[in-house]
Write a protein that holds these residues in place. Structure first.
Motif, PDB file in Angstrom:
ATOM      1  N   PRO A 180       0.785  -1.246   0.000  1.00 45.68           N
ATOM      2  CA  PRO A 180       0.000   0.000   0.000  1.00 45.68           C
ATOM      3  C   PRO A 180       0.815   1.293   0.000  1.00 45.68           C
ATOM      4  N   SER A 181       2.153   1.209  -0.139  1.00 40.84           N
ATOM      5  CA  SER A 181       2.922   2.459  -0.199  1.00 40.84           C
ATOM      6  C   SER A 181       2.549   3.284  -1.424  1.00 40.84           C
ATOM      7  N   ILE A 182       2.097   2.621  -2.491  1.00 42.81           N
ATOM      8  CA  ILE A 182       1.504   3.326  -3.627  1.00 42.81           C
ATOM      9  C   ILE A 182       0.137   2.717  -3.877  1.00 42.81           C
ATOM     10  N   SER A 183      -0.862   3.562  -3.841  1.00 37.04           N
ATOM     11  CA  SER A 183      -2.229   3.135  -4.145  1.00 37.04           C
ATOM     12  C   SER A 183      -2.798   4.104  -5.176  1.00 37.04           C
ATOM     13  N   PHE A 184      -4.001   3.808  -5.618  1.00 32.99           N
ATOM     14  CA  PHE A 184      -4.649   4.672  -6.605  1.00 32.99           C
ATOM     15  C   PHE A 184      -5.964   5.178  -6.015  1.00 32.99           C
ATOM     16  N   LEU A 185      -6.020   6.501  -5.842  1.00 27.85           N
ATOM     17  CA  LEU A 185      -7.179   7.163  -5.268  1.00 27.85           C
ATOM     18  C   LEU A 185      -8.214   7.383  -6.367  1.00 27.85           C
ATOM     19  N   LEU A 186      -9.414   6.867  -6.150  1.00 29.40           N
ATOM     20  CA  LEU A 186     -10.494   6.966  -7.126  1.00 29.40           C
ATOM     21  C   LEU A 186     -11.512   7.982  -6.618  1.00 29.40           C
ATOM     22  N   ASN A 187     -11.723   9.000  -7.419  1.00 30.24           N
ATOM     23  CA  ASN A 187     -12.548  10.138  -7.051  1.00 30.24           C
ATOM     24  C   ASN A 187     -13.948   9.988  -7.640  1.00 30.24           C
ATOM     25  N   PHE A 188     -14.914   9.771  -6.777  1.00 30.47           N
ATOM     26  CA  PHE A 188     -16.319   9.698  -7.198  1.00 30.47           C
ATOM     27  C   PHE A 188     -16.984  11.013  -6.792  1.00 30.47           C
ATOM     28  N   ASP A 189     -17.251  11.865  -7.780  1.00 24.08           N
ATOM     29  CA  ASP A 189     -17.703  13.231  -7.540  1.00 24.08           C
ATOM     30  C   ASP A 189     -19.180  13.360  -7.901  1.00 24.08           C
TER      31      ASP A 189
END
Length: 303
Positions: free
Chosen positions: A73-82
């Motif tokens: 988890p040192s690099i993850s991908f943030l998914l933005n639900f707007d």
């Protein structure tokens, strides 16, 4: 090879599952597709499969090159639900969470948190980490996908310094949000970065410090490919980023914070898609540390 001109592309290192994983992601994410795949021969890992795919216009690269590195988890991908962009944002977040949860592990359960009404952190069946968040529609608009860098262990407290460093190297940059850990949030030290985001080459990235006990830090399982158009660009990025000379090889380097990068000429993708020249080009770039685009072009027949 991608259909976008995205300059910085995350590469995901798998043991054998690059194509399978790309197909899985393209089956569960909206507006996702595989762009290309090829097999490179005669590498230190033997025959390796490479895959390029896109999710909502965001490009990823993947490679099956053996069990040398594992995602963490040192690099993850943030998914933005707007909700301001998509009235179905909350429902789509839940649908994607359920798909990623199949064979995966929740790192932070899906629920309500002080920073978001709907948020969860999931490690999927391949070990890749995603953060799904329903964002505040009154905030500044952000893209659907943002890589998140988590600074842990000896690098905890370096998130601001590192992001300032990256902002100084790339073009088309700016700082976005800065939220700091408050006093009384031990073990996190007051003033360190709880969350920040920043733009490099018109692409958003984010970073956090965490002083909690973690058994992971950055490794080569996720590297950042930087596509360059000229040798001058390759030289400049290489000189500024490379901090561990002993790991330099075939365009790979590691920076002072332990993050892995690949500095590559954009023309290399097309060369490796050419069956008549692929093996020759592969052997040539594998023998290099910093890539020499003029030599690669000469071998390819462009020089």
């Amino acid at each position: 090879m991608t259909t976008t001109q995205q300059k910085i592309v995350p590469q995901l290192w798998f043991d054998k599952e690059a194509k399978e994983a790309a197909e899985f992601y393209c089956s569960i994410f909206p507006d996702a597709s595989i762009i290309s795949s090829t097999t490179l021969h005669g590498t230190p890992s033997g025959d390796v499969e490479t895959v390029s795919f896109e999710i909502s216009g965001y490009a990823f690269a993947a490679i099956s090159a053996g069990p040398h590195f594992r995602f963490n988890p040192s690099i993850s991908f943030l998914l933005n639900f707007d909700p301001s962009q998509n009235p179905q944002a909350s429902q789509q977040l839940d649908t994607l969470w359920n798909a990623l949860s199949d064979g995966g592990t929740a790192l932070m359960p899906l629920g309500s948190y002080p920073f978001s009404q709907r948020y969860g952190w999931i490690q999927d069946r391949y070990g890749l980490s995603w953060q799904l968040m329903l964002t505040d529609p009154e905030g500044e608009e952000r893209p659907f996908i943002t890589p998140m860098l988590l600074f842990t262990g000896d690098m905890c407290g370096k998130a601001e310094e590192a992001s300032d460093f990256y902002l100084s190297i790339f073009h088309h940059t700016r700082r976005g949000i800065v939220a700091r850990h408050p006093a009384g949030a031990e073990p996190d030290q007051a003033g360190t970065i709880m969350f920040t985001d920043f733009m490099l080459e018109n692409q958003w990235f984010s970073a956090m410090d965490s002083a909690h006990e973690h058994s992971f830090t950055f490794n080569e399982a996720i590297s950042l490919l930087v596509y360059c158009d000229t040798q001058q660009q390759i030289d400049a990025h290489w000189e500024k980023l490379s901090a561990v000379p002993e790991v330099e090889q075939c365009g790979w380097l590691k920076d002072r914070y332990g993050l892995s990068w690949q500095i590559v000429p954009r023309a290399l993708d097309a060369m490796l898609q050419d069956p008549a020249k692929q093996d020759q080009i592969t052997q040539a770039f594998l023998a290099m540390k910093k890539l020499d685009v003029d030599e690669l072009r000469r071998l390819y027949g462009e020089g």
